[in-house]
Structure formats: structure tokens, C-alpha cells
Design a protein around this motif. Structure first.
Motif, short mmCIF file in Angstrom:
data_model
loop_
_atom_site.label_atom_id
_atom_site.label_comp_id
_atom_site.label_asym_id
_atom_site.label_seq_id
_atom_site.Cartn_x
_atom_site.Cartn_y
_atom_site.Cartn_z
N GLY A 1 32.78 33.21 29.66
CA GLY A 1 31.62 33.69 30.43
C GLY A 1 31.89 33.97 31.90
N HIS A 2 33.06 33.64 32.41
CA HIS A 2 33.32 33.81 33.85
C HIS A 2 33.31 35.28 34.23
N ASP A 3 32.53 35.61 35.26
CA ASP A 3 32.47 36.98 35.75
C ASP A 3 33.42 37.14 36.93
N PRO A 4 34.56 37.81 36.72
CA PRO A 4 35.55 37.89 37.81
C PRO A 4 35.08 38.72 39.01
N THR A 5 34.01 39.48 38.84
CA THR A 5 33.55 40.25 40.00
C THR A 5 32.62 39.43 40.89
N ASP A 6 32.30 38.19 40.45
CA ASP A 6 31.39 37.34 41.20
C ASP A 6 32.20 36.38 42.08
N ILE A 7 32.18 36.59 43.37
CA ILE A 7 33.04 35.81 44.26
C ILE A 7 32.60 34.35 44.34
N LEU A 8 31.30 34.13 44.22
CA LEU A 8 30.83 32.74 44.26
C LEU A 8 31.30 31.99 43.02
N ALA A 9 31.30 32.67 41.91
CA ALA A 9 31.79 32.04 40.67
C ALA A 9 33.28 31.74 40.81
N ALA A 10 33.99 32.65 41.44
CA ALA A 10 35.42 32.44 41.64
C ALA A 10 35.66 31.23 42.53
N GLN A 11 34.85 31.13 43.61
CA GLN A 11 35.00 29.98 44.51
C GLN A 11 34.74 28.68 43.79
N GLU A 12 33.69 28.70 42.94
CA GLU A 12 33.35 27.48 42.22
C GLU A 12 34.46 27.08 41.27
N LEU A 13 34.99 28.09 40.58
CA LEU A 13 36.09 27.86 39.65
C LEU A 13 37.26 27.20 40.38
N LEU A 14 37.56 27.71 41.57
CA LEU A 14 38.73 27.21 42.30
C LEU A 14 38.46 25.89 43.00
N ASN A 15 37.21 25.52 43.13
CA ASN A 15 36.90 24.23 43.74
C ASN A 15 36.89 23.09 42.74
N SER A 16 37.01 23.43 41.44
CA SER A 16 37.06 22.34 40.47
C SER A 16 38.50 21.93 40.21
N ASP A 17 38.66 20.82 39.50
CA ASP A 17 40.00 20.29 39.23
C ASP A 17 40.76 21.16 38.24
N GLY A 18 42.06 21.01 38.26
CA GLY A 18 42.89 21.69 37.27
C GLY A 18 43.27 23.09 37.72
N ILE A 19 44.08 23.73 36.89
CA ILE A 19 44.55 25.08 37.20
C ILE A 19 43.97 26.05 36.18
N PRO A 20 43.03 26.89 36.61
CA PRO A 20 42.43 27.85 35.67
C PRO A 20 43.43 28.96 35.36
N LEU A 21 43.46 29.38 34.10
CA LEU A 21 44.37 30.46 33.70
C LEU A 21 43.56 31.69 33.28
N GLY A 22 43.90 32.83 33.86
CA GLY A 22 43.21 34.07 33.50
C GLY A 22 42.89 34.86 34.76
N LEU A 23 41.95 35.79 34.62
CA LEU A 23 41.56 36.61 35.77
C LEU A 23 40.47 35.88 36.54
N ILE A 24 40.75 35.50 37.77
CA ILE A 24 39.82 34.70 38.56
C ILE A 24 38.85 35.58 39.32
N TYR A 25 39.42 36.61 39.99
CA TYR A 25 38.57 37.46 40.83
C TYR A 25 39.10 38.87 40.84
N LYS A 26 38.18 39.81 40.88
CA LYS A 26 38.58 41.21 40.94
C LYS A 26 37.49 42.02 41.63
N ASP A 27 37.88 42.79 42.64
CA ASP A 27 36.95 43.73 43.26
C ASP A 27 37.63 45.08 43.30
#
Lengths: 288, 569
Positions: free
Chosen positions: A231-257
Motif C-alpha cells: 500500500g505504500h505510495d512512493p509519490t507521498d513524501i510524508l509516507a516516505a518520511q514515516e517509512l524511514l523513521n521506523s526501525d529496520g531497512i525497508p526494501l523497494g521503491l521508497i520515494y519518487k517524484d
């Protein structure tokens, strides 16, 4: 440059993450040549210094152009190459020390320009080729050859760093996931702007993080790396920030503009469309 | 006997119109057929601070800015006090009496600059008040300056005539003040108009024009005194399809992106000064090692480190030759006049293309801001050279052999890896001794392609020669000419091609008993380079941030000749 070069004397250690990255990049380049109908000679691989920089010599299959530059400077080399000929497909390959240590100063400017190149970063949390010194992405407290009493500075978060710098395409992956890696690098090359694919590429010699990243149920080790939820929307910068503020290393497309103008587009419409005076006219401008 | 030249120094606070006045005078006199040269010095700040510009006007080519002043124009009291002792015996000081007063001076002419300007109805006509006074002091017909005024301010704007009239009135007012004072410097001889077309440029502009004449396509630079004007000129003028100019984020980015652009097939250049040049050392080494054309202009200033950013010096020669570690010796071209700056810009780009490597163009602060009229370059032919480009099949061994070979361009055939590590013929990293031998010798052999440098030679039979480099050429030539006219047996050699240096010139110098090298540095850098070539060279050094005075060089050369110091090689 080729398999059968007897004079080339470099080898990655068995199990090195960079082997996976190599297959991933080769796959992306094959796809690029086929689907974009671009000859391989249109691609330039720009390498930094370190085990990962040797990627430019280790690529098998059809050979692109390459330049093995100086430590930390793959991005400015790429900048000059791309602006000399914006038609070229430019790909940089460097390690965490090269890209985020000495080379850190170059990330911001390329992000602000939205330079249309792709950077593949091989992160192993160590300076491998020089035999195991700590790097910006080594853990706080890590015992390495240059931190015998434990590293006393914090661990840099590269993905958060890229996001703050304004990089317009940020992907994270592991070297063992070759197919995903290949797809992300291909997407990165097609992205109109500055794209970074940050790869966890463990060093089996000095910082073997395979188990930590993948986990080991039998030992009760939970994996550090996890696939980014669907469900992660890579065009949403706030979602990207939240993803990166949590623990662990997320794999995939984090952010795209992909709505921003690329640097060569902006350069073309501002300056490229202007008419340059002839040298005669320029000299005549100083006539007495 | 009429005066053949006169020297005016304008001095005051930054922002008072010092530089504008000096350059305006230079322009006016150049238009009238005189030869002119300016020398400027600035404080290292934006507003205020002491600044002065010297203009020398002559009936023949100007070589140096003038040891003593015929006129000092002092805009404020500090300028008066600082510079009054530089005024020659028969000279005059024109000072701004609206700002301060001068007691007990037999040669001071006070004018209230602002008040006189106000009388014309144009507060900014003060420059023309001063020019009117100057013209009167040398019996220069005022209509020469009126013509300059008319031409300069006929711009198609409604206020034109008003400005022209007020400036003409200002000329008249200044002229009257000078006439009333009774001071006179002697009549300036009529101009002998130079043959052929002339342009009025400074060193930075000349370098820029020369590099564009060679076909420059890419310029990436970073602001630093005194090289910044080159970046600004390029930003404004090197535009359009196929060109790229950019202000980078650092000198490291400048040099590295230059190497990238050169690798990708473009003629590329940057400009910097000492501190920036130091940062470029590693990048220049990469260009040498990977055989990639690019040009670095270093406009020298006082060093070392941050040094004296707005003063002139010639202390970067050794670092220009050896900017990076390891076995390398970078081609260096060091123009000595504004005219040579054009041809240095041209040849630097051409040399880089021809031998496929980095070239350093060494200019200096005194040249960069010097306005001088020079013959318009002949552009009837295409003056640029382009590298040999590879056009065969893939699988090409880019670095095969012991000599220069064609260079593949990304996007075309012949993909290879350019490498900062020692490499084999394909460009892959290798440590084999045979490869390091082959590649090292190959890289140095390419310097043999740069053997077309010219040089000047006079009185070759003399056993002693004066051999300056760069901007010291002018004062040295003035000194040499004076000594020759006094009957001294002295030779003259000069080249702007420092490395590789014309072999014929080196051979001639090796035969001399003594070679005298005036240079603006402490270490005697050029003298040491000549000594390493087996030449008995001795330096006349000066490290004040200011150019040589001709009389100082005359006396130093006389001393050396009479002592005939022999230095071991």
C-alpha cells in the motif's frame, strides 16, 4: 572489461554482495538496450574507488563505456559527462565510504539540479578494500580496524539523507534480490531526474551482515530488512518520511517524484535556446 | 621636447569612481589613437577600502604601468597621504578639495569634484571634471575628449543629449581649474594611430575570447578572485546549442566535471586562482593518467594559502607544472601581455586536444584586470584543433602502444574504460611492471607533440641574457631596452610556452654565462626550472604583491652583470 582479460588482477571475495549487484546491473542494461533500442555504447558507467568501484571492470556481457574515477567523485564526473551529452545513459557505481563519506558534498547539488543520472550505492558499512576501517554507515560502537575501542560517531541513515537532500527517486534493496535489483535499476535509469538505488551489499570479510539483514529463525534473529508493504505510495513524501523513521531497512521503491524538470531540460530551455554570437562579433564588441 | 607618455594614478575609496575614471580615460585616449595600459588594485572587501588604478598613455606600445606618476588624482585624504611620494619631481597632485585640504604643497591642485559636477547639473560628471583638468595639464586638445563623450553617451536614450552637454561642461570646468593653477606637465605628443583594427580588452576577457576562438564548448567554474570575471563572461556569452556553462559547487566539482566533459568529447575549461588550483590537483592528475583533454586557467594572486586575494604574484609556477602527485609534468602556457592572453587561451585549448591531456594556463592578477589596446586577432581562418577521434569497431585497445592514439567518444564506437589507476590497453586496472613502464612512457611521449611554441630572441651573441616570464615581461623589456640604449651588452629571450619550452631557446640559454630571471616570487621558481635544464639562471625576486618598477630592475641587472654570479647547476 571482459571475462578473459588476463592482465586484470582484481577479484571480489566469495560471497561478496557486489556479485549480486553486478547481475542486477547487467540485467537492467540488457533491458535498457532492448526496450529503449539504445546501443550499449550509449551507456557510461562511472565508478568510484573501492571494491564496488571495480564494478566498471567486472561487468560481463556487452561493454558500455566506463570511467574509473577518483575517490568520492563519481557524481561530479557524471555531471560533466551528462551535460557534455545529455543523450547518454549515465550510471554511477560506488560504495558507502566513497559516496557518503568523501563524496557526500556532491549529493545535494545533483539533487537540487535533478540531474538525470542513476547512482547505485553498494553499502556494506565498512571500507573493505583498505581492509576493514569504519565507514559512515558502520554501527555506533562497532569494533573495526580503525576503531579498536569502538566507533564513537553515530551511524548515518543514507535513505533519510537522500530524502532531505531532495533526491527525486530513492530505492532500497539487498544484493541477493537480483531480480528486484535489476527492475529498480531499470526504473531508476528511466526516471526523469536524479535516482539513487541504495543496495545493502554485505562484505563477507569485514562486516558480514547477511544474517542480520535476512534474519535467522533458528537462532531467534529477526530480519532487519523487510519488503515495503504493497500500500505504500512512493509519490507521498510524508509516507516516505514515516517509512524511514521506523526501525529496520525497508526494501523497494521508497520515494519518487517524476513531475520535476530534469537539469538538462531546464538548462536547454533557459540557455540552450539562446543564440551565441560568433567569435567575430564577440571580438568586435571590444573594438575601439 | 614633447612628452611621449604620461602616467595618471586615480586613488581613493572603493565606490568613489576611481576605477571608472581610470578606465574612462584609457578608453578615451585609446579611441584617439594612443596606446594605453591600466593597472588596478582592489581591497578584499565589497564596499569601501583603499583602491587605486593607474593609467599609462603613450604614443607607442605600453610595456609597464609606470614607475613614477605624472599625476595623482586623490579622491580622499588617505589616498593623498599614501600615494603622494610616488609622484615624480615634475608631477602634479589633483585632489578633491571638497573632501580635505592640503597645506604646503607646491604641486597640489585642489578642485571640489562634487561641487563642480553639481554646476553642470549632473552630479555624476565628476569624472569628466577630472579628465578636463588632465587634458589641460598635457595640452591635449579638449575636442578629443568631447568626441569620446559624444560617442559613449549616444545610446538612443532620451537623456543622452543632456548627459553629453553636462559632461562637456564638466570638461570645460576642469580645464579652467587646471589652466588657472598654472601647472603644466608638458605637451603630450600627437597620437600615432596604430595600423590596423584595435580592441580594448583586459587579460581575463582576452583569455575568454581566445578559448572560444579555439572552439570551447564547456566551462564549469567557481567564483574566486581574480578569476571570477571569466566565469561571468562565459555564463553570459558561451550559450546555445551544444554549449554548457555552469557555476559548480566547488573547485573539486569544477575539475572533476571538466574531466567528465572532456572524456565525453567536449572542449572544456575552468578558471580559478591559487586556493582553488590546490583543490584541483587530484583531478588534473586523473586527466593526465586517463589521457583526457581539459584546460585549467590559474589567475595567480598573492600566496600561499588564502594569501593576498587581490594582489599580484607569480608564485604558482612549480605547482602548475606538478599539481598532482606522481610522475607527471603538465604543459604550462604563461602569457606575459594582454595580447598574449588571447593566444594563450587559444593554444591551451588546442594543446589539450592535440596531446589528449590537461593544460594549465597561468595568468596573474595584474594581467587579469589590465585594460590594454591590442591588435584585433585575425579570425579569418578556423584557429581551433580537435582531438583525433576513434572511428573503428568495438574491441578497440584505447591505450595500446607508446604514443598518442585516437580517442573514442561515449555514444560512438570503441567503448573502453578510462582509468585513474594504472591500466592495460583496454583500460582495466593492472599492476604489471611492463604496463606501468609502457603507460608512463606513453604519457610522457605525448609532450613531444607540443613542440610548436614560439620564442623571442634578441642579441643572441651576448653571453648574458634577461629571461622573464609571465607579466614581468613588460617591466623587464622596458629595463632591457633602457640598458641596451645605455650601451650594455645584453641578450633577451622570452617565451610564454613554459612547458614544453622551445628546445632551441633552451639550447641557446645553456650556452650563456648568466641568465637573469626577474620574477614576482620569493623562491625564484622560473630560475629553478631553468637551472634544472642545465642553465645558469639567477632570479631577481620581489614579493610585495605589486609589479616590478623598471628602475629597480635596471639597477638589479646592472649589479648582477657587474658581479657575474655563477651558480652551480
Amino acid at each position: 572489461m571482459t571475462l578473459k582479460n588476463p592482465e586484470y588482477d582484481f577479484k571480489w571475495c566469495p560471497g561478496c554482495g557486489d556479485f549480486g549487484v553486478r547481475r542486477g546491473i547487467e540485467g537492467a542494461l540488457v533491458q535498457h538496450v532492448t526496450e529503449k533500442e539504445q546501443p550499449i555504447n550509449n551507456t557510461v558507467v562511472v565508478a568510484g574507488i573501492g571494491c564496488s568501484g571495480n564494478m566498471v571492470h567486472m561487468l560481463e556481457k556487452e561493454q558500455p563505456f566506463g570511467i574509473h574515477g577518483i575517490h568520492g567523485r563519481s557524481l561530479p564526473l557524471a555531471f560533466g559527462i551528462k551535460m557534455a551529452n545529455p543523450e547518454l545513459n549515465v550510471l554511477t557505481v560506488a560504495g558507502d565510504g566513497d559516496f557518503l563519506g568523501i563524496g557526500m558534498e556532491h549529493i545535494g547539488p545533483q539533487a537540487q539540479r535533478n540531474l538525470n543520472i542513476t547512482a547505485v550505492v553498494m553499502d556494506n558499512g565498512v571500507y573493505g578494500l583498505t581492509k576493514g576501517q569504519s565507514s559512515p554507515t558502520s554501527e555506533l560502537g562497532a569494533i573495526t580496524t580503525s576503531t579498536p575501542y569502538g566507533k564513537i560517531e553515530g551511524k548515518l541513515n543514507p535513505l533519510r539523507t537522500y530524502l532531505s537532500f531532495g533526491v527525486s527517486f530513492i530505492a532500497s534493496i539487498m544484493s541477493s534480490k537480483v531480480k528486484d535489483l535489476s527492475a529498480l535499476v531499470y526504473d531508476a535509469m528511466n526516471h526523469p531526474g536524479f535516482a539513487i538505488v541504495h543496495v545493502q551489499s554485505p562484505c563477507t570479510e569485514y562486516n558480514n551482515t547477511y544474517e542480520a539483514l535476512k534474519g535467522n529463525p533458528s537462532k531467534g534473529i529477526a530480519p532487519l530488512a523487510y519488503d515495503i508493504p504493497e500500500g505504500h505510495d512512493p509519490t507521498d513524501i510524508l509516507a516516505a518520511q514515516e517509512l524511514l523513521n521506523s526501525d529496520g531497512i525497508p526494501l523497494g521503491l521508497i520515494y519518487k517524484d517524476d513531475t520535476r524538470e530534469t537539469f538538462d531540460e531546464r538548462s536547454h530551455r533557459t540557455i540552450g535556446v539562446k543564440e551565441m554570437k560568433s567569435i567575430d562579433a564577440l571580438v568586435d564588441g571590444f573594438s575601439i | 621636447m614633447k612628452k611621449q607618455d604620461f602616467v595618471v594614478r586615480f586613488a581613493g575609496e572603493g565606490g568613489q569612481g576611481v576605477v571608472t575614471s581610470a578606465e574612462g580615460l584609457a578608453q578615451a585616449m585609446a579611441q584617439s589613437g594612443y596606446y594605453v595600459q591600466t593597472f588596478s588594485t582592489f581591497p578584499s572587501q565589497i564596499r569601501g577600502g583603499p583602491t587605486w588604478t593607474q593609467t599609462r598613455i603613450s604614443t607607442s606600445t605600453v610595456l609597464s604601468s609606470g614607475d613614477d606618476l605624472d599625476v595623482l588624482v586623490a579622491f580622499n585624504e588617505e589616498a593623498y597621504n599614501t600615494h603622494k611620494d610616488d609622484v615624480g619631481e615634475d608631477g602634479v597632485i589633483v585632489y578633491n578639495s571638497g573632501d580635505f585640504s592640503v597645506e604646503n604643497s607646491e604641486k597640489a591642485l585642489g578642485m571640489d569634484f562634487a561641487e563642480l559636477a553639481k554646476q553642470t547639473g549632473n552630479n555624476r560628471a565628476a569624472n569628466f571634471v577630472v579628465m578636463g583638468a588632465l587634458a589641460e595639464l598635457v595640452d591635449l586638445p579638449i575636442d578629443i575628449l568631447e568626441e569620446f563623450n559624444r560617442a559613449k553617451y549616444t545610446r538612443g536614450r532620451p537623456s543622452d543629449q543632456q548627459i553629453i552637454d553636462s559632461n562637456n561642461m564638466a570638461l570645460g570646468l576642469g580645464s579652467v581649474e587646471a589652466k588657472t593653477s598654472g601647472f603644466n606637465l608638458g605637451e603630450l605628443a600627437d597620437a600615432i594611430k596604430p595600423e590596423g583594427d584595435q580592441i580594448l580588452v583586459n587579460g581575463n576577457q582576452a583569455i575568454s575570447l581566445g578559448s572560444v576562438a579555439a572552439g570551447l564548448e564547456v566551462f564549469i567554474g567557481y567564483p574566486i578572485s581574480p578569476a571570477t570575471p571569466i566565469l561571468l563572461w562565459m555564463e553570459a556569452n558561451l550559450v546555445g546549442e551544444g554549449k554548457f556553462v555552469y557555476q559548480s559547487s566547488s573547485e573539486i566539482e569544477s575539475i572533476t566535471s571538466l574531466v567528465g566533459a572532456g572524456y565525453a568529447g567536449r572542449k572544456a575549461m575552468t578558471s580559478t586562482a591559487g586556493p582553488g588550483f590546490s583543490l584541483m590537483g587530484e583531478g588534473i592528475g586523473l586527466a593526465w593518467m586517463a589521457e583526457i583533454p581539459c584546460v585549467v586557467v590559474n589567475v595567480q594572486r598573492g600566496g600561499p594559502s588564502t594569501g593576498l586575494p587581490t594582489k599580484t604574484e607569480q608564485s604558482d609556477l612549480l605547482t602548475a607544472l606538478y599539481p598532482g602527485h606522481g610522475d607527471l609534468k603538465i604543459p604550462v602556457i604563461a602569457p606575459g601581455t594582454v595580447e598574449e592572453c588571447f593566444y594563450a587561451g587559444l593554444m591551451a585549448v588546442n594543446w589539450a586536444e592535440r596531446y589528449q591531456g590537461p593544460v594549465v594556463l597561468l595568468s596573474e592578477m595584474a594581467l587579469s584586470e589590465r585594460n590594454q589596446n591590442i591588435p584585433k586577432p585575425d579570425l579569418s581562418k578556423d584557429l581551433g584543433e580537435t582531438r583525433q577521434i576513434y572511428q573503428g569497431n568495438n574491441g578497440y585497445l584505447r591505450y595500446d602502444g607508446f604514443e598518442l592514439s585516437p580517442m573514442p567518444i561515449p555514444g560512438q564506437s570503441g567503448s573502453y574504460v578510462a582509468n585513474g589507476s594504472e591500466h592495460d590497453a583496454m583500460g582495466d586496472t593492472t599492476h604489471l611492471p611492463s604496463r606501468h613502464i609502457q603507460m608512463t612512457e606513453r604519457r610522457f611521449s605525448k609532450l613531444n607533440l607540443l613542440n610548436d611554441g614560439s620564442f623571442e630572441e634578441e642579441n643572441s651573441s651576448s653571453n648574458i641574457a634577461v629571461v622573464p616570464w609571465g607579466g614581468s615581461k613588460g617591466p623587464a623589456l622596458d629595463a632591457y631596452n633602457q640598458l641596451i640604449s645605455e650601451g650594455m651588452d645584453l641578450g633577451w629571450y622570452y617565451t610564454m610556452y613554459i612547458h614544453p619550452m622551445p628546445e632551441e631557446m633552451l639550447n641557446a640559454l645553456r650556452k650563456k654565462d648568466l641568465v637573469i630571471v626577474p620574477e614576482l616570487n620569493y623562491m625564484g621558481q622560473y630560475a629553478s626550472v631553468l637551472r634544472s635544464e642545465g642553465i645558469n639562471a639567477v632570479a631577481i625576486t620581489q614579493y610585495t604583491g605589486l609589479p616590478f618598477k623598471v628602475r629597480h630592475l635596471v639597477s638589479e641587472i646592472k649589479n648582477l652583470v657587474s658581479n657575474q654570479i655563477k651558480v652551480g647547476v
